[in-house]
Each structure stands twice: as C-alpha cells, then as structure tokens.
Design a protein around this motif. Structure first.
Motif, short mmCIF file in Angstrom:
data_model
loop_
_atom_site.label_atom_id
_atom_site.label_comp_id
_atom_site.label_asym_id
_atom_site.label_seq_id
_atom_site.Cartn_x
_atom_site.Cartn_y
_atom_site.Cartn_z
N GLU A 1 0.84 -1.19 0.00
CA GLU A 1 0.00 0.00 0.00
C GLU A 1 0.88 1.24 0.00
OE1 GLU A 1 -2.70 2.09 3.34
OE2 GLU A 1 -3.53 0.18 2.62
N TYR A 2 0.51 2.19 -0.87
CA TYR A 2 1.24 3.45 -0.96
C TYR A 2 0.30 4.60 -0.63
CZ TYR A 2 3.64 7.45 -3.08
OH TYR A 2 4.24 8.67 -3.29
N ASN A 3 0.74 5.46 0.33
CA ASN A 3 -0.05 6.61 0.77
C ASN A 3 0.92 7.78 0.97
OD1 ASN A 3 -2.00 7.50 3.71
ND2 ASN A 3 -2.08 8.32 1.66
N ALA A 4 0.68 8.86 0.19
CA ALA A 4 1.64 9.97 0.26
C ALA A 4 0.93 11.29 -0.02
CB ALA A 4 2.77 9.76 -0.75
N ARG A 5 1.62 12.37 0.38
CA ARG A 5 1.11 13.71 0.10
C ARG A 5 1.47 14.12 -1.32
NH1 ARG A 5 -0.72 16.14 4.67
NH2 ARG A 5 0.03 15.30 6.67
N LEU A 6 0.67 15.07 -1.85
CA LEU A 6 0.96 15.62 -3.17
C LEU A 6 1.87 16.84 -3.01
CD1 LEU A 6 -2.55 15.48 -4.88
CD2 LEU A 6 -0.74 13.76 -4.91
N ASN A 7 2.73 17.01 -3.98
CA ASN A 7 3.64 18.16 -3.97
C ASN A 7 3.11 19.20 -4.96
OD1 ASN A 7 5.82 19.85 -3.56
ND2 ASN A 7 7.19 18.70 -4.92
N ASN A 8 2.00 19.88 -4.55
CA ASN A 8 1.38 20.86 -5.44
C ASN A 8 0.96 22.11 -4.67
OD1 ASN A 8 -0.65 19.45 -4.08
ND2 ASN A 8 -2.15 19.81 -5.70
N PRO A 9 1.90 22.85 -4.15
CA PRO A 9 1.53 24.08 -3.42
C PRO A 9 0.90 25.10 -4.36
CG PRO A 9 3.89 24.02 -3.84
CD PRO A 9 3.37 22.68 -4.27
N ALA A 10 0.23 26.07 -3.76
CA ALA A 10 -0.41 27.12 -4.56
C ALA A 10 0.64 27.82 -5.42
CB ALA A 10 -1.08 28.12 -3.63
N GLY A 11 0.28 28.05 -6.67
CA GLY A 11 1.19 28.69 -7.60
C GLY A 11 1.95 27.69 -8.46
N SER A 12 1.90 26.39 -8.12
CA SER A 12 2.61 25.39 -8.90
C SER A 12 1.76 24.80 -10.01
CB SER A 12 3.11 24.27 -7.98
OG SER A 12 2.02 23.56 -7.41
N TYR A 13 0.54 25.21 -10.10
CA TYR A 13 -0.37 24.69 -11.13
C TYR A 13 -1.14 25.86 -11.74
CZ TYR A 13 -3.36 25.06 -7.00
OH TYR A 13 -4.00 25.51 -5.85
N ALA A 14 -1.66 25.64 -12.93
CA ALA A 14 -2.37 26.71 -13.65
C ALA A 14 -3.77 26.92 -13.08
CB ALA A 14 -2.45 26.37 -15.14
N GLN A 15 -4.28 28.12 -13.29
CA GLN A 15 -5.64 28.49 -12.86
C GLN A 15 -6.47 28.80 -14.08
OE1 GLN A 15 -6.07 31.18 -9.48
NE2 GLN A 15 -7.64 32.34 -10.59
N PRO A 16 -7.71 28.32 -14.14
CA PRO A 16 -8.54 28.58 -15.32
C PRO A 16 -8.78 30.07 -15.53
CG PRO A 16 -9.52 26.91 -13.90
CD PRO A 16 -8.42 27.53 -13.12
N PRO A 17 -8.83 30.51 -16.77
CA PRO A 17 -9.10 31.94 -17.03
C PRO A 17 -10.50 32.31 -16.58
CG PRO A 17 -9.17 30.66 -19.06
CD PRO A 17 -8.65 29.75 -18.01
N GLY A 18 -10.62 33.52 -16.02
CA GLY A 18 -11.91 34.03 -15.61
C GLY A 18 -12.33 33.64 -14.21
N PHE A 19 -11.54 32.83 -13.52
CA PHE A 19 -11.89 32.41 -12.15
C PHE A 19 -11.40 33.46 -11.16
CE2 PHE A 19 -13.28 28.58 -13.84
CZ PHE A 19 -13.75 27.72 -12.84
N THR A 20 -12.27 33.79 -10.21
CA THR A 20 -11.89 34.71 -9.15
C THR A 20 -11.15 33.98 -8.03
OG1 THR A 20 -14.04 34.39 -8.08
CG2 THR A 20 -13.84 36.21 -9.65
N PHE A 21 -11.40 32.68 -7.88
CA PHE A 21 -10.68 31.87 -6.88
C PHE A 21 -10.59 30.44 -7.39
CE2 PHE A 21 -10.39 29.09 -3.18
CZ PHE A 21 -9.34 29.69 -2.49
N TYR A 22 -9.42 29.83 -7.21
CA TYR A 22 -9.21 28.46 -7.67
C TYR A 22 -8.11 27.83 -6.84
CZ TYR A 22 -8.44 24.53 -10.89
OH TYR A 22 -8.32 23.28 -11.44
N ALA A 23 -8.42 26.70 -6.18
CA ALA A 23 -7.43 26.05 -5.32
C ALA A 23 -7.62 24.54 -5.35
CB ALA A 23 -7.55 26.55 -3.89
N ILE A 24 -6.55 23.82 -5.77
CA ILE A 24 -6.52 22.36 -5.66
C ILE A 24 -5.25 21.93 -4.91
CG2 ILE A 24 -7.88 22.01 -7.76
CD1 ILE A 24 -5.19 21.32 -9.16
N SER A 25 -4.77 22.80 -4.06
CA SER A 25 -3.49 22.59 -3.37
C SER A 25 -3.56 21.41 -2.40
CB SER A 25 -3.10 23.85 -2.59
OG SER A 25 -3.13 24.98 -3.45
N SER A 26 -2.35 20.92 -2.09
CA SER A 26 -2.17 19.87 -1.10
C SER A 26 -2.94 18.61 -1.48
CB SER A 26 -2.57 20.39 0.28
OG SER A 26 -2.17 19.48 1.28
N GLY A 27 -3.36 17.84 -0.51
CA GLY A 27 -4.06 16.60 -0.79
C GLY A 27 -3.18 15.39 -0.60
N THR A 28 -3.80 14.22 -0.55
CA THR A 28 -3.07 12.96 -0.37
C THR A 28 -3.53 11.94 -1.41
OG1 THR A 28 -4.68 12.08 1.21
CG2 THR A 28 -2.84 13.37 2.10
#
Length: 640
Positions: free
Chosen positions: A382-409
């Motif tokens: 079994e593999y269980n780990a955190r994601l390495n995706n802090p805010a700013g490391s991924y793109a945000q859709p155009p026209g969005f006032t807020f967008y966050a998919i940070s962190s997670g496991t």
C-alpha cells in the motif's frame, strides 16, 4: 239619485282602499322591525381604530395565559392582523352595513403538533414565544428562518407546516434520519444540513424549491449517489460540500446553469478537467483532496516489479499509480519526495516500511534490503503519500476569481500475484490442418480468461471447447477450436426441368421446359395435352419451392390404341395445349424463365401422320385433272 249613486261609489272605493292597507300592513310592520334592528346594530358598532385599541388592551390583559388561543396574540402586530382579517366590512354603505367586530373572540387557529420537544423550543424561541406556548398554523406561517444547533433533535415532524420557511441551518450532528418534512416546503432558498445522519439515501427531494440558491452539506455521510439529486436543483448558485471523502467527482454538476461557486475541500475528487464544461463556475475551493480511499486494489504480476537480485532492491515507479489527481489543463501534480512517515507511507503485506529503506525521486520509490524471500512472499503493498502541489505550482482557469486544488493525499493498494503459465490457442479443421496461426495469452495465477472463436470464411465451428473459459494457473493450457468446411453458396437460384415423354421415354415435347427462381419461392408445372396420348403418371413434384439442388419433373403419357394417327388432320388441339404451356410459364412465380421455351411455345406442334395429308391432296388434284381432260376430249369429238 245622483248623490246617492256618488255615495255608493265613495263607499266602494273606501272599502277597496281599506282592504289594500290590510293586505300591506304585515309588510310595513316587518320593515319597521328590521329598520329598528339595524339601528340598534349601528349604535353598537365601533370604528376600526376603536377595535384595534380594544385588541391591544385585550392582548395586554391575556399575555400570561397559556392556552393556544391566547398564544396567537403574543406579538401585537401578528394578532391584530389575524383578528382584523376576520372582521368583515361592507363598502356599499359605510354608515349602516358594517358588521360588528367582536374584540374578545380570538381567531380560529389549529394547534400544530411538533413531536420533538427540542425542535419545538427552537421554533418558539425563534418566534419570540414563551416556552410553554402552543404553536398554531399562524405561528408556523410566520416562521421564515430556523437555526437548529442541538444534537438531541431526532425528528423534523411538524416542520412541514412552516410553509414560508426560506432558510434552515443545521450545523450539529444529531439523530435525524427522516428529512422528508422539508420536501413539502417550497419557499426554501438557503439549506444547510451539516449532520452525519444525512446520507444519499435520506437526502430530501427539494425539487419543489425552484428558488433554492444555496445548499450546504458539509461533514455528512453522503456519497456520489446524491449528485444526480442535487443536479436537478437548477437555481443553485453555490454548493458547499466540504469534508465528504466519499464524493469522488463533480461531473454531474456541469448541467447547473447558474452554479458560480463550488466548495469541495477535503473530498476525494481526482478529475478537475471537467470544470471546462461548467457554464458559469468561477469559484472553486478544492483544497486537500484525499483520493483513492474508495478505489479497489490493483492486481499486478510479480514480474512487473523491478527487482534487482544482486542489489536486493525493489523499484516501484510512480507511472504505475492509477487514478491520480489531474488539474483542469491535464497537469498531474507530483508526489512528495520526502520519506518521512508523515509524508510517505509504504507497507509490505500490511507492515509499514521504515523511512531509511525508502529513496524517493520524482520517478518512483526504491526500497532497499529486500531479500529474495521477502520479494517471493510479497502478496500486497500500500502506498499513501502527500501531493507536492503548493499554490502557484499549477495553472488556474481563465476568468476564475478563486481556484485552489493545493495539497491533498493519494492512497492506493496493490495485490501481487505470481505470473501464470501461458495459454496456447489453436485453430484447425477436422483433418487437423491449421487454419490460423496459433496465439498465446498470459495472465496472473487465478485471473480468469474467456477466448472467443473467430469467424473463418467457408468454415463453421463444430463446437466451443470446454476450456475456452477458465483461469490462468501454474500449468500450461491449450485451447483448440475445430472447424469444418462447408460449400459456399454461389447463387441463390433454383431450377426445375419438366420433361414430357411417352412410355418408351420418347420426348413428346422438345426441348424440355425449365423454370428458375430464388430459393424458397414456389413453382408450379403444367400438364400438356397431346393428340392421341393420355397422361399416365407424373414423376416428381408438380408444385413446390425452388431449392439449391436442381429438380426434375417428368410427365409420362401412354399412346391411345383407338386413335388412327394417319387420319388426323386437326392440329388445333395441340396448338391450344402449347399456348397453355406458354401462358403457364409466363405466370410462373419464377423471376427468370427459359427463353428457348417461350420461343418454341409460339410455334405449332407437329401432328402425328401430318405428311399423309399432302399425298391425298396430290392424288385428288391428279384425279380432277384427269376427269377434266376426259371431259374436254369427249366434247371435241362430238363437235367433229
């Protein structure tokens, strides 16, 4: 006399007048009584302002009463409205037709039963009523907002009477399992049901609330089954569903035309590419997804693992990890490279491996100190780990006032099985000749397989082998499909040949007649008539259907002994018979007919002994010439 006559007339008119007054007297008396009664009522009436003043006085006097009737007057504004609504005022005659208002009679109202005492107290408190009051329908109609913060509430029964309730807020886990009373409320615009007792199964049908704009279902027991129920609430502009790890997708919400804000933090969602299909969404809070909690284990073969026997290391590539979180643009955030127990968890057969045995890169994990026995006995990991995706490391859709998919496991389980022996597949005919190249299939021990039989031109399968369906094992298996060849159908036309012969098998009609037609269509043959012959028998079916095999029908005739063939000169009967054959052939069901037969049917058939007729004609002409010659010769002699 005149005076006496006038007197009689006067008396008569007087009597008539008295009789008319006598008849009309009851009517005048009744009207006087009614007028008097109306006058009395008018004197007793009060003006609307006086009525209101009296009601206010009455409310002050009855505040301490505990009856359901007095509870309706708890708030002056509501009570005054209730009583005034029962007062009927006629506008046709403001002076005499107003009905009296009885100030001390309370309006008619039914008592509403609220089964749960905690819920009842919450409603009384919201309405500002004493805790010992009884609730009426009028009270429930005044209820527009309700907040339930007690964990002891067990039922919402009775709340369905709050027909004007526009907002309900429940933020504490309680014992409510039946939320159906909310289904009868059509004025709801804000609904918050944050309780663990709420599930996809008991979620109420809120489709009657066409004005429902905000829905909050955080920290409940719902799963993906609730999503279609929410998707039918087309007026929603905001959905809050945080902390529901059994929610693994947001795809059903793309049909909501007005949804602008969606909060699904700490759920189990992996695919965010679907937000490209949302028509109005511009605010997404999806922080801290915990993916893979509901995924089934993946079964792999031992040979797929990269084991180094010399170094005794095992490498697990991240590329084999399925169902990973994906951003709207297709980007897959990487896993953490930290091997600390708080960031990366890896176990063999349920036992966590220490951090010092793990070397993690962006490509995968190398586990050191893996002995041959440990590798051979590895049945799961079994593999269980955190994601390495802090805010700013991924793109945000155009026209969005807020967008966050940070962190997670991320979490996933694997079952490891030994590789099974291959299954060989052969295709051959009944003589053992190979019809197709042999094939092999591989799988894990215990994994099932089902091998279909392919179609081979001009061959048909004799039977399906019993082991065409089975499981891979540690033994080799062979599956053999056996086919037999069949004659291909070149054409779908059948032919019927009809012969007409005598008992010596001598043809009476040449050539033989033929009929052709599509296989399955019907045919009919005709009996012909020949002068001097009688039908004896028919060999074959005179009617039937065309088949792929040719068919023969033979009409056998016997010669008549009493008929002298040399004296027959009548050929009309034979001609008529031939014409009947031609007509019958033209009316045949067959789409194709023998052209030779049609041509020959137009000709007259020869009659037996027909050449004798020409001899007698010649002899007759000679006899006539001879007699004429003798006559002429005799006449010449007489003239001499």
């Amino acid at each position: 006399m005149k005076n006496r006559h006038r007197t009689l007339i006067h008396k008569r008119k007087t009597i008539q007048t008295a009789m008319i007054f006598a008849l009309l007297a009851p009517l005048f008396l009744t009207s006087s009584f009614v007028f008097a009664e109306d006058s009395t009522s008018a004197n007793e009436q009060t003006t609307p302002s006086q009525t209101k003043k009296d009601l206010e006085t009455t409310e002050t006097t009855l505040k301490s009463s505990t009856t359901s009737e007095n509870s309706a007057f708890e708030e002056p504004t509501v009570s005054t409205t209730s009583v005034e609504s029962d007062t009927t005022v006629s506008t046709s005659d403001s002076k005499t037709t107003e009905e009296p208002a009885v100030a001390f009679i309370t309006p008619k109202a039914d008592t509403i039963t609220i089964a749960d005492p905690i819920l009842k107290q919450a409603i009384l408190s919201t309405l500002g009523l004493p805790s010992d009051s009884e609730l009426t329908q009028a009270d429930m109609e005044r209820l527009t907002n309700l907040s339930l913060n007690s964990a002891e509430i067990s039922t919402l029964s009775g709340l369905e009477h709050a027909t004007n309730l526009s907002s309900i807020y429940m933020n504490t886990t309680n014992n409510i399992t039946d939320f159906s009373p909310l289904e009868q409320l059509s004025s709801l615009t804000f609904v918050t049901l944050q309780t663990k007792s709420l599930s996809s199964a008991n979620f109420p049908d809120l489709s009657n609330n066409t004005g429902l704009t905000n829905l909050s279902l955080g920290s409940t027991s719902i799963d993906d089954d609730i999503l279609p129920k929410i998707a039918q609430l087309t007026s929603l502009t905001r959905i809050y569903m945080d902390s529901n790890m059994n929610i693994t997708t947001i795809a059903p919400f793309k049909v909501l035309p007005n949804l602008k804000s969606l909060s699904v933090q700490f759920c189990g969602i992996t695919d965010f590419t679907v937000i490209n299909e949302f028509p109005a969404l511009n605010d997404l809070a999806a922080f801290g997804q915990n993916t893979g909690r509901n995924d089934l284990p993946t079964t792999i073969g031992r040979s797929t693992l990269n084991y180094d026997f010399e170094q005794q290391t095992l490498f697990i590539p991240f590329s084999m990890m399925p169902n990973r979180l994906t951003n709207f643009d297709g980007h897959v955030p990487p896993f953490t490279t930290s091997n600390s127990a708080s960031n990366t968890y890896l176990d063999f057969n349920g036992t966590q491996l220490p951090a010092n045995r793990l070397q993690i890169t962006d490509e995968g994990i190398k586990i050191s100190g893996v002995t041959e026995d440990e590798f051979a006995n590895l049945s799961s990991f079994e593999y269980n780990a955190r994601l390495n995706n802090p805010a700013g490391s991924y793109a945000q859709p155009p026209g969005f006032t807020f967008y966050a998919i940070s962190s997670g496991t991320y979490l996933h389980q694997f079952n490891v099985l030994d590789d099974g022996k291959p299954v060989t597949i052969q295709y051959q005919d009944t003589d053992g000749k190979l019809l197709l190249p042999s094939e092999t299939r591989s799988g894990l021990v215990g994994q099932t397989f089902e091998i279909p039989a392919p179609l081979i031109p001009n061959y048909e399968l004799t039977e399906i082998p019993a082991n065409a369906t089975g499981s891979f094992s540690d033994q080799e298996q062979t599956v053999t499909f056996v086919y037999k060849q069949y004659k291909p159908i070149i054409e779908l036309l059948g032919k019927v040949t009809v012969h007409y012969v005598d008992t010596d098998n001598k043809p009476l009609h040449e050539p033989a007649l033929e009929q052709t037609g599509e296989v399955g269509e019907t045919f009919t043959t005709q009996q012909l008539t020949f002068k001097g012959y009688t039908l004896k028998e028919v060999k074959g079916d005179t009617t039937g259907t065309f088949t792929q095999e040719d068919q023969i029908v033979t009409y056998v005739y016997t010669k008549d002994d009493k008929t002298d063939p040399t004296t027959s000169t009548d050929s009309s009967e034979t001609k008529n018979s031939t014409e009947q054959v031609a007509i019958a052939s033209q009316n045949s069901h067959s789409p194709k007919t023998n052209t030779n037969f049609i041509a020959s049917a137009k000709k007259r058939l020869p009659v037996t002994g027909e050449h004798y007729n020409y001899i007698w004609l010649f002899l007759g002409l000679c006899l006539i010439g001879f007699v004429n010659y003798q006559f002429v010769l005799k006449k010449v002699r007489q003239e001499k």
